[in-house]
Design a protein around this motif. Sequence first.
Motif, short mmCIF file in Angstrom:
data_model
loop_
_atom_site.label_atom_id
_atom_site.label_comp_id
_atom_site.label_asym_id
_atom_site.label_seq_id
_atom_site.Cartn_x
_atom_site.Cartn_y
_atom_site.Cartn_z
N ASN A 77 36.91 10.80 94.89
CA ASN A 77 35.58 10.30 95.25
C ASN A 77 35.69 9.23 96.35
O ASN A 77 34.95 9.27 97.35
N ASP A 78 36.61 8.29 96.16
CA ASP A 78 36.78 7.22 97.15
C ASP A 78 37.23 7.79 98.49
O ASP A 78 36.78 7.34 99.55
N ALA A 81 34.24 9.34 100.18
CA ALA A 81 33.34 8.28 100.67
C ALA A 81 33.91 7.67 101.94
O ALA A 81 33.18 7.48 102.93
N ASN A 82 35.21 7.40 101.94
CA ASN A 82 35.84 6.80 103.12
C ASN A 82 35.82 7.75 104.32
O ASN A 82 35.63 7.32 105.46
N ILE A 84 33.56 10.09 104.91
CA ILE A 84 32.19 10.14 105.45
C ILE A 84 31.96 8.91 106.30
O ILE A 84 31.47 8.98 107.43
N ARG A 85 32.35 7.76 105.77
CA ARG A 85 32.14 6.49 106.47
C ARG A 85 32.86 6.48 107.82
O ARG A 85 32.33 5.99 108.81
N GLY A 87 33.43 8.90 109.67
CA GLY A 87 32.93 9.90 110.60
C GLY A 87 33.80 11.15 110.66
O GLY A 87 33.68 11.96 111.58
N VAL A 89 33.73 13.63 108.55
CA VAL A 89 33.04 14.81 108.00
C VAL A 89 31.68 14.88 108.68
O VAL A 89 31.02 13.86 108.86
N ALA A 90 31.27 16.09 109.06
CA ALA A 90 29.93 16.26 109.65
C ALA A 90 28.89 16.08 108.55
O ALA A 90 29.04 16.60 107.45
N LEU A 91 27.83 15.31 108.86
CA LEU A 91 26.82 15.02 107.83
C LEU A 91 26.07 16.26 107.37
O LEU A 91 25.54 16.30 106.28
N ARG A 97 27.03 18.58 101.64
CA ARG A 97 25.66 18.44 101.12
C ARG A 97 25.56 18.96 99.69
O ARG A 97 24.92 18.35 98.84
N VAL A 100 27.25 16.45 97.32
CA VAL A 100 26.45 15.23 97.15
C VAL A 100 25.23 15.53 96.28
O VAL A 100 24.91 14.78 95.36
N ARG A 101 24.57 16.64 96.55
CA ARG A 101 23.38 17.03 95.78
C ARG A 101 23.74 17.21 94.31
O ARG A 101 23.06 16.72 93.42
N LEU A 104 24.57 13.84 92.60
CA LEU A 104 23.36 13.07 92.29
C LEU A 104 22.64 13.69 91.10
O LEU A 104 22.15 12.97 90.22
#
Lengths: 120, 338
Positions: A77-78, A81-82, A84-85, A87, A89-91, A97, A100-101, A104
């Motif tokens: 998970n960390d 997160a790192n 994504i932060r 850059g 990974v493409a958002l 997606r 993340v979905r 959540l």
Amino acid sequence: MPRSKPDADALLDAASKYLEQELLPTLTGYHRFRTRVTINVLATLRRELALADGHAAAERARLAALLGHDGTPEALNDELANRIRAGDVALDDAALRDHVRRSLAEALAINNPKWPRGNT
Amino acid sequence: MTTDPAFAERLQVAVARHVGAPGTLHDLARLTGGATKTTWAFDADIADRRETFILQATDVGTSPVADPLAGLTPHLTAEEDARVMIAAAACGVPAPNVRAVLDARDGIGPGVITERIAGETLGPKILRDPRFAPARAVLTGQCARVLAAIHRVDVRPLGFLRRLDAAAQLAAYRRVVDHYGYRLPALELAFRWIAEQIPRSSRHTLVHGDFRLGNLIVGDDGLRCVLDWEIAQTGDPMQDLGWICCRTWRFGGPLPVGGFGAREQLFATYEAAAGQTVDPRDVRFWEAFGNLKWAVMCLRKGLRWRDGTEPISIEQVAIGRRTEEPLWDFLDLIEGRD
């Protein structure tokens, strides 16, 4: 795993029934509100006890597929997160997606199951 | 709730001194107590009339532990708060009518006395009680016109207001998340999306910062008063339009504007009142931003006890578990599923 009986879910069930059925009707104002919040927190805890292991296994499998290697759910998970932060990974990446979905949705199944259905 | 007799006595002296003699108090009651402020309601005899008042007392920090995130988000002093409300009222905004700003001689601590306005602030009640049906029918237009008036306030005499554009706020929320060492992919996705989507240009005006049900007094006839000015700032006015559309502030209501109104009506009435065009994409950005902001606020409320600045509380930790709600809404919003 502790094997004592009654189990944690039964203890929490008994505690919330006492708060909701016996204590709450005697309260007003500040203490009524706080007791209501406490009952909700105990319900969250019961859902977490029932669902967390399954969620952790599913999350780990998704993360391992996404990152290309295995690890503990926390470490994976960390790492995501790192990434994504940073850059890396493409958002709009469909697999990101989806993960993340689902993550959540799993958290909300514990914290507030009504929220994703929109009737809160 | 019982009140300290010495406090009531000092308040009476303060009322007589600032508002008018004799200042005799009636029905002093504590309405809410928060981490940073306490609200009291009371009546007082002023000359030969009995008037109704609110005292908003700002608690000066009593914690021996310094807040590691102090000053990260704006928080006006009682005097600044009063100056903003007076400036807003002068522009036609239904802000509380300020009657006194307490000073050191009053011995109560910082605070502002305003006239009390009758009405309802609870979101679910305003949205569901049949009594407020006529109010709900006019609320969207009223909110649009009041927001346009807020955004017209001359901020030059209010030099203490912090200028907070999207990037500055994003940096502040980044610090909160890093302070608590929280790593969540959904949150990181939101931070990056926001950073990449910041509108290139915007107007620069007074921004209320927390314009939503809960901070609005609503009567049977509609909007009566806009409360809670203490996080007022200057920045992109579209921030206020986006914030009231966040699903959290719809309190379960069916419509996007505060649970009671349509975006199109909010925008059209605002445009007519402000003489400025509204780009729905900018409001959408600020709604997404609002979701990120609320997620970080939930996180902070839930973890703040770890700083040692305040005791752990059931209410705050329960709010901490709401962090994923606005992140879910954020994803819906950027995927067009809202």
